[in-house]
Design a protein around this motif. Structure first.
Motif, PDB file in Angstrom:
ATOM      1  N   MET A   1       0.827  -1.188   0.000  1.00  0.00           N
ATOM      2  CA  MET A   1       0.000   0.000   0.000  1.00  0.00           C
ATOM      3  C   MET A   1       0.872   1.252   0.000  1.00  0.00           C
ATOM      4  O   MET A   1       1.910   1.281   0.634  1.00  0.00           O
ATOM      5  N   GLU A   2       0.391   2.239  -0.677  1.00  0.00           N
ATOM      6  CA  GLU A   2       1.105   3.506  -0.758  1.00  0.00           C
ATOM      7  C   GLU A   2       0.932   4.287   0.544  1.00  0.00           C
ATOM      8  O   GLU A   2      -0.170   4.427   1.059  1.00  0.00           O
ATOM      9  N   GLU A   3       2.043   4.804   1.069  1.00  0.00           N
ATOM     10  CA  GLU A   3       1.975   5.651   2.255  1.00  0.00           C
ATOM     11  C   GLU A   3       1.865   7.105   1.837  1.00  0.00           C
ATOM     12  O   GLU A   3       2.338   7.496   0.774  1.00  0.00           O
ATOM     13  N   HIS A   4       1.240   7.897   2.689  1.00  0.00           N
ATOM     14  CA  HIS A   4       1.010   9.302   2.417  1.00  0.00           C
ATOM     15  C   HIS A   4       1.558  10.151   3.549  1.00  0.00           C
ATOM     16  O   HIS A   4       1.602   9.724   4.692  1.00  0.00           O
ATOM     17  N   PHE A   5       1.945  11.361   3.207  1.00  0.00           N
ATOM     18  CA  PHE A   5       2.244  12.364   4.215  1.00  0.00           C
ATOM     19  C   PHE A   5       1.072  13.328   4.219  1.00  0.00           C
ATOM     20  O   PHE A   5       0.705  13.876   3.182  1.00  0.00           O
ATOM     21  N   VAL A   6       0.478  13.523   5.387  1.00  0.00           N
ATOM     22  CA  VAL A   6      -0.760  14.291   5.498  1.00  0.00           C
ATOM     23  C   VAL A   6      -0.601  15.406   6.518  1.00  0.00           C
ATOM     24  O   VAL A   6      -0.090  15.194   7.618  1.00  0.00           O
ATOM     25  N   TRP A   7      -1.063  16.591   6.136  1.00  0.00           N
ATOM     26  CA  TRP A   7      -1.098  17.746   7.031  1.00  0.00           C
ATOM     27  C   TRP A   7      -2.564  18.010   7.340  1.00  0.00           C
ATOM     28  O   TRP A   7      -3.380  18.186   6.428  1.00  0.00           O
ATOM     29  N   VAL A   8      -2.932  18.002   8.608  1.00  0.00           N
ATOM     30  CA  VAL A   8      -4.309  18.224   9.035  1.00  0.00           C
ATOM     31  C   VAL A   8      -4.342  19.486   9.888  1.00  0.00           C
ATOM     32  O   VAL A   8      -3.576  19.617  10.843  1.00  0.00           O
ATOM     33  N   THR A   9      -5.227  20.405   9.510  1.00  0.00           N
ATOM     34  CA  THR A   9      -5.395  21.644  10.266  1.00  0.00           C
ATOM     35  C   THR A   9      -6.863  21.810  10.603  1.00  0.00           C
ATOM     36  O   THR A   9      -7.721  21.715   9.723  1.00  0.00           O
ATOM     37  N   THR A  49     -11.973  21.611   9.084  1.00  0.00           N
ATOM     38  CA  THR A  49     -10.767  20.799   9.089  1.00  0.00           C
ATOM     39  C   THR A  49     -10.292  20.627   7.653  1.00  0.00           C
ATOM     40  O   THR A  49     -11.067  20.227   6.786  1.00  0.00           O
ATOM     41  N   GLY A  50      -9.037  20.958   7.429  1.00  0.00           N
ATOM     42  CA  GLY A  50      -8.416  20.763   6.130  1.00  0.00           C
ATOM     43  C   GLY A  50      -7.466  19.583   6.193  1.00  0.00           C
ATOM     44  O   GLY A  50      -6.699  19.444   7.147  1.00  0.00           O
ATOM     45  N   VAL A  51      -7.547  18.723   5.196  1.00  0.00           N
ATOM     46  CA  VAL A  51      -6.685  17.546   5.102  1.00  0.00           C
ATOM     47  C   VAL A  51      -5.996  17.616   3.746  1.00  0.00           C
ATOM     48  O   VAL A  51      -6.668  17.621   2.710  1.00  0.00           O
ATOM     49  N   SER A  52      -4.674  17.707   3.763  1.00  0.00           N
ATOM     50  CA  SER A  52      -3.934  17.798   2.504  1.00  0.00           C
ATOM     51  C   SER A  52      -2.889  16.696   2.429  1.00  0.00           C
ATOM     52  O   SER A  52      -2.263  16.352   3.423  1.00  0.00           O
ATOM     53  N   PHE A  53      -2.736  16.147   1.224  1.00  0.00           N
ATOM     54  CA  PHE A  53      -1.808  15.056   0.963  1.00  0.00           C
ATOM     55  C   PHE A  53      -0.635  15.619   0.154  1.00  0.00           C
ATOM     56  O   PHE A  53      -0.848  16.305  -0.847  1.00  0.00           O
ATOM     57  N   GLU A  85      -2.912  21.941  14.407  1.00  0.00           N
ATOM     58  CA  GLU A  85      -2.449  21.242  13.213  1.00  0.00           C
ATOM     59  C   GLU A  85      -1.544  20.089  13.604  1.00  0.00           C
ATOM     60  O   GLU A  85      -0.988  20.064  14.697  1.00  0.00           O
ATOM     61  N   GLY A  86      -1.421  19.143  12.696  1.00  0.00           N
ATOM     62  CA  GLY A  86      -0.557  17.998  12.929  1.00  0.00           C
ATOM     63  C   GLY A  86      -0.126  17.382  11.620  1.00  0.00           C
ATOM     64  O   GLY A  86      -0.764  17.564  10.587  1.00  0.00           O
ATOM     65  N   PHE A  87       0.978  16.653  11.668  1.00  0.00           N
ATOM     66  CA  PHE A  87       1.546  15.961  10.517  1.00  0.00           C
ATOM     67  C   PHE A  87       1.449  14.467  10.763  1.00  0.00           C
ATOM     68  O   PHE A  87       1.766  13.993  11.842  1.00  0.00           O
ATOM     69  N   TYR A  88       1.052  13.742   9.745  1.00  0.00           N
ATOM     70  CA  TYR A  88       0.819  12.320   9.915  1.00  0.00           C
ATOM     71  C   TYR A  88       1.333  11.545   8.710  1.00  0.00           C
ATOM     72  O   TYR A  88       1.322  12.038   7.591  1.00  0.00           O
ATOM     73  N   PHE A  89       1.746  10.321   8.966  1.00  0.00           N
ATOM     74  CA  PHE A  89       2.027   9.350   7.922  1.00  0.00           C
ATOM     75  C   PHE A  89       0.909   8.331   7.982  1.00  0.00           C
ATOM     76  O   PHE A  89       0.423   7.998   9.069  1.00  0.00           O
ATOM     77  N   GLY A  90       0.483   7.806   6.841  1.00  0.00           N
ATOM     78  CA  GLY A  90      -0.591   6.833   6.870  1.00  0.00           C
ATOM     79  C   GLY A  90      -0.826   6.216   5.510  1.00  0.00           C
ATOM     80  O   GLY A  90      -0.068   6.453   4.566  1.00  0.00           O
ATOM     81  N   ARG A  91      -1.867   5.446   5.430  1.00  0.00           N
ATOM     82  CA  ARG A  91      -2.237   4.767   4.185  1.00  0.00           C
ATOM     83  C   ARG A  91      -3.744   4.598   4.161  1.00  0.00           C
ATOM     84  O   ARG A  91      -4.414   4.652   5.195  1.00  0.00           O
ATOM     85  N   GLU A  92      -4.251   4.360   2.958  1.00  0.00           N
ATOM     86  CA  GLU A  92      -5.676   4.115   2.810  1.00  0.00           C
ATOM     87  C   GLU A  92      -6.011   2.749   3.405  1.00  0.00           C
ATOM     88  O   GLU A  92      -5.255   1.787   3.230  1.00  0.00           O
TER      89      GLU A  92
END
Length: 98
Positions: A1-9, A49-53, A85-92
């Motif tokens: 699975m592809e991992e993503h870097f996500v910024w959530v504000t 809430t904004g979620v950006s990849f 705000e926070g920074f996260y790594f994750g996957r679908e």
């Protein structure tokens, strides 16, 4: 699975300012390295809430430290009561089909 870097504000807004806030919220120009972005708001319009990849953490950090982002935040500031705000790594996640 592809991992993503996500910024959530998440921002709490002054009552009745969602429409004005949204006009200032969209970045111009759009950042390099931004893949996708989503916005979710509460029923009362007082929290958004904004979620950006992003391609990478470096791409996101570069945008966060840029002059256009500084200006964008200054334009949003009159409508914002609180910001987190926070920074996260994750996957679908796979959701089983019924």
């Amino acid at each position: 699975m592809e991992e993503h870097f996500v910024w959530v504000t998440t921002r709490r807004l002054r009552p009745g300012t969602l429409e004005e806030f949204e006009r200032e919220w969209r970045p111009d120009p759009y950042p390099q390295g931004l893949r996708r972005a989503f916005a979710y708001w509460s029923e009362d319009g007082q929290e958004i809430t904004g979620v950006s990849f992003w391609d990478s953490k470096e791409a996101c950090d570069s945008w966060r430290n840029s002059e256009p982002e500084t200006q964008r935040r200054a334009h949003m500031a009159p409508y914002v009561v609180e910001e987190r705000e926070g920074f996260y790594f994750g996957r679908e996640l796979s959701v089983p089909q019924r």
